[in-house]
Every structure is written in structure tokens, then in C-alpha cells.
Scaffold this active site. Structure first.
Site, mmCIF file in Angstrom:
data_model
loop_
_atom_site.group_PDB
_atom_site.id
_atom_site.type_symbol
_atom_site.label_atom_id
_atom_site.label_comp_id
_atom_site.label_asym_id
_atom_site.label_seq_id
_atom_site.Cartn_x
_atom_site.Cartn_y
_atom_site.Cartn_z
ATOM 1 N N ASP A 66 7.222 2.172 6.077
ATOM 2 C CA ASP A 66 6.978 1.613 4.747
ATOM 3 C C ASP A 66 7.107 2.671 3.659
ATOM 4 O O ASP A 66 7.777 2.451 2.639
ATOM 5 C CB ASP A 66 5.589 0.983 4.681
ATOM 6 C CG ASP A 66 5.494 -0.319 5.454
ATOM 7 O OD1 ASP A 66 6.419 -0.610 6.243
ATOM 8 O OD2 ASP A 66 4.497 -1.044 5.285
ATOM 9 N N SER A 70 0.830 -1.210 0.000
ATOM 10 C CA SER A 70 0.000 0.000 0.000
ATOM 11 C C SER A 70 0.863 1.258 0.000
ATOM 12 O O SER A 70 0.509 2.270 -0.621
ATOM 13 C CB SER A 70 -0.945 0.009 1.205
ATOM 14 O OG SER A 70 -0.242 0.126 2.424
#
Length: 417
Positions: free
Chosen positions: A234, A146
């Protein structure tokens, strides 16, 4: 930052996923962890069109969504300056995002959040756009899929409207040097973006530091739509590449990170991060004098790995590296067993560990555990026949595997026209 230009450009960008090298779970208790980029990438092709629509194409999700420009302009007109919460609620209603949104609705929400925010604040003229996004990263596997998606959208939109610029770097003239997925190339051929497929393609692009910071800020905001309060690891890895170490919510880029070849294995066993964190917490609360030393040992592996990686990165070409790789392999094996000891292992991960150890590779689970992924370090000169053999056995067991690299580039522009 460059001045905004009125004419939107066609843009092809990509961004990597991430793996946790060492420090899973121990980081929750104030210990250090290392995360690194993995060269499975998300690709975005943005093409301005005279269709009067914005079209999102996600082959991985079997999703094609089209929004008329007139509706999006109404959406832009509803934006309330300085009140992101109100603007988000407007977007959620527009995307029909409820209490338990699907991955498809979240994908649409992220795109429209970034599109309306970037085009609103940069005052670019909204025209018809096709946005194709293809990801090599499996969804929900703990590999930062994502974040890579959000980074690609932020970088692509900012680049297409001229809000940020790309510093071109020379590369091989052959388009194959860009390592684009065949499915992406096929789509480009069908859409008539032929210039991309000629020998005229001779460069790829890097972004300036201030532009990377902007991409990182926007992609983090988009990540909050998916994960609530993400750590920021991330998206930072996907933007900057390389490796970072993080502790107590703060993280720092690791300056000396060599590119390592790994076998990344996806067990396809769905993981539950909250469940795994709770399991470790339960053990820690019951047996603190037992579990705390194990977490300290995991941190010692992190610190030892950082030292070895720095030495490996400093070697000149041709210098012996067998001893350093042997140390890294030992640390992989030890850490895998430590993670099992704190309750986050899984039979599928142990099966991967056993299969890879039989041919001389050291592997460990990566991420939350309880399923998900494992990584095996591939030393230079390792037998290709042994590697093919184990990949075949892994596939027969229902697993998916990729021979790839870690520690490489972050977001990059492959083409701007």
C-alpha cells in the site's frame, strides 16, 4: 539529500490510494498479483504558524487535536537513541493508545511518530504548525487510506524542513489543474493562503528517487503502527504510483502501465480480511485439487493482463485499442466469477457486477472481498449517459461510486511557499 534549513515552509502534498487489479487471495498461495494506484487521493496542507502549538485537523474524522510545543519538546527530549520500541511506547502513552485503539488515536500516533522522528533526526527547529489532512479515500474499504495518510505526512514533514527537495514540473497556470478538493480550497481561502489560489501557481513537483525511498521507508514504519506487519504494498503504491506486481513477499514496479479509467464502487459493506483469507484456506485444505487450479487460473489472468497492459501502453495515439480493452473486460468478468468460486464474493458485489454488466461494463471485486469495493473498467468513448444512469442506480442501492483512473502518479508536491 538536501541540507536541512531552519525556516519551515508551507507545503501542500497529495498521495493516491490503491486497488488490487488481479490476484487477490491467490497471492497468499505464492501466486502473482498486480496492485495499482487509484486517483482518489489524500491531501495534506502544512502551514507553519507562530501559535506555539501543533494542530492536527482531520475533517473526515471530525477531529481537531492540538499539542503545545512545550509538551512536544519534552516528548522529543525523552527519545532514546537507537531504541524505536521504547520510543514507540513513550508515544503510545502520550497518545493514550491502548489495546484496541480508535482510528482517531491511531491517526494522532502516526502523526506524532513521524513528526518526532523526522524533526529529531533532521534537527529542525520545532515551531507552531497547522496540519490539515483531507482524504477522498473511504476508511476501511481496502483502498490504502492509512498508507496514503502516512505517505502525505512523511512527504510533507520532510519537505517543509528542507530534508528533501522537489523537482518542479510545469503545468497549467490555473489552480484547477491541480484537481484539489473544493473543501481543501475553501480551507486555504479561509486561512489566507491566497498565493495558492492565484494564477501564479504554475508548477507541481516530483521527488528524486532517493527521496521517494526515504518517504517509503518512513511511511512503512508508520503503517506498522496501524497494521502490525503490513506487506509494504500500500505505501509503495502510494509513494511511487503506477502499478506493481508482487509474489512471495517481493514486488517489482511494472514499467509499462497505461492510465485506465474505472468506476470504483464502495458497497459500504464492512469487509473482514482475516475472515475471507480463512474461508479460502478452509476450502483449499478440504478440496486442494479443486481450489488449487482456480488459484492457478487467477494467476494466469494476472500474467495475461500484464501482457495486454504493456501492449496498450505501447500504442501510439489514435491506434485501435478495442480488441485489447475487450480482452481486459473478459479478464475482469472471469476473475470476478473465480473469486466467487473460492468463497470471497458477496451479494452486494454481485449486485454491482450485474448492474454494470447491464450497460456493457465488466467489473470485479477488488481486495479481500466479502464486501468492500468493486471496480469496473470504462473503455474509451463509453456512453456518458449510460455511466450516469448506472451511477444513479448504484447510489439508490446505497453504494458510493467514483469515476476515476488507475496507474497514475504517486506522491506529489502541489505547492511549496
Amino acid at each position: 539529500m538536501a541540507a536541512v534549513k531552519e525556516v519551515l515552509k508551507s507545503v501542500l502534498v497529495s498521495a493516491p490510494g490503491k486497488v488490487i487489479l488481479h490476484g487477490e487471495h491467490a497471492v497468499v498461495y505464492g501466486k502473482t498479483a498486480i496492485a495499482t494506484s487509484v486517483d482518489l487521493r489524500c491531501y495534506l496542507l502544512l502551514s507553519p504558524r507562530a501559535t506555539g502549538d501543533v494542530k492536527l485537523i482531520l475533517p473526515d474524522m471530525q477531529l481537531t487535536q492540538t499539542w503545545p510545543i512545550s509538551e512536544l519538546k519534552k516528548l522529543l527530549s525523552q527519545r532514546i537513541e537507537g531504541t524505536d520500541d521504547d520510543n514507540l511506547q513513550i508515544l503510545k502513552r502520550f497518545c493514550n493508545v491502548g489495546e484496541n485503539p480508535s482510528m482517531k488515536s491511531l491517526a494522532c500516533l502516526v502523526l506524532l511518530y513521524l513528526l518526532t522522528k523526522i524533526l529529531h533526526h533532521k534537527m529542525a527547529t520545532l515551531t507552531g504548525i497547522d496540519i490539515l489532512i483531507y482524504s477522498q479515500l473511504p476508511f476501511g474499504a481496502g483502498l490504502g487510506s492509512s498508507a496514503a495518510y502516512s505517505v502525505c505526512i512523511a512527504a510533507g514533514l520532510l519537505t517543509c524542513c528542507g530534508a528533501i527537495t522537489v523537482n518542479k514540473k510545469e503545468a497549467n497556470s490555473d489552480i484547477k489543474s491541480h484537481n484539489l478538493p473544493e473543501m481543501m480550497l475553501e480551507y486555504i481561502r479561509e486561512r489566507g493562503e491566497g498565493v495558492l489560489l492565484t494564477d501564479a501557481v504554475s508548477s507541481w513537483g516530483e521527488y528524486a528517487k532517493e527521496d521517494l525511498e526515504l518517504i517509503n521507508k518512513l511511511s512503512y514504519e508508520a503503517e506498522t503502527l496501524v497494521h502490525g506487519t503490513p506487506s509494504g504494498i500500500d505505501n509503495s503504491i502510494s509513494v511511487f504510483g503506477g502499478a506493481i506486481k508482487f509474489k512471495n513477499g517481493a514486488f517489482k514496479q511494472i514499467d509499462k502501465m497505461p492510465s485506465l479509467t474505472i468506476l470504483l464502487v464502495y458497497t459500504k459493506v464492512l469487509r473482514n480480511t482475516k475472515k475471507m483469507v480463512a474461508r479460502v484456506r478452509d476450502l483449499h485444505d478440504k478440496y486442494p485439487s479443486v481450489i488449487s487450479p482456480l488459484l492457478t487460473s487467477i494467476e494466469e489472468i494476472v500474467l495475461k493482463s500484464e501482457t495486454v497492459l504493456a501492449k496498450l501502453a505501447s500504442l501510439s495515439e489514435g491506434e485501435p485499442n478495442n480488441e485489447l480493452y475487450s480482452t481486459l473486460q473478459d479478464l475482469f468478468t472471469i476473475n470476478h466469477h473465480l473469486l466467487n468460486s473460492i468463497g470471497v464474493g458477496h451479494a452486494s458485489l454481485d449486485k454491482v457486477h450485474h448492474m454494470t454488466s447491464e450497460i456493457g461494463l465488466a467489473s470485479k471485486l477488488t481486495g479481500a472481498g466479502g464486501g468492500g469495493c468493486a471496480i469496473a473498467l470504462i473503455p474509451p468513448g463509453f456512453s456518458s449517459s449510460h455511466l450516469s444512469e448506472v451511477k444513479g442506480r448504484l447510489e439508490e442501492s446505497g453504494f458510493e461510486s467514483w469515476e476515476t483512473s488507475i496507474g497514475g502518479n504517486g506522491v506529489r508536491a502541489h505547492w511549496i511557499h
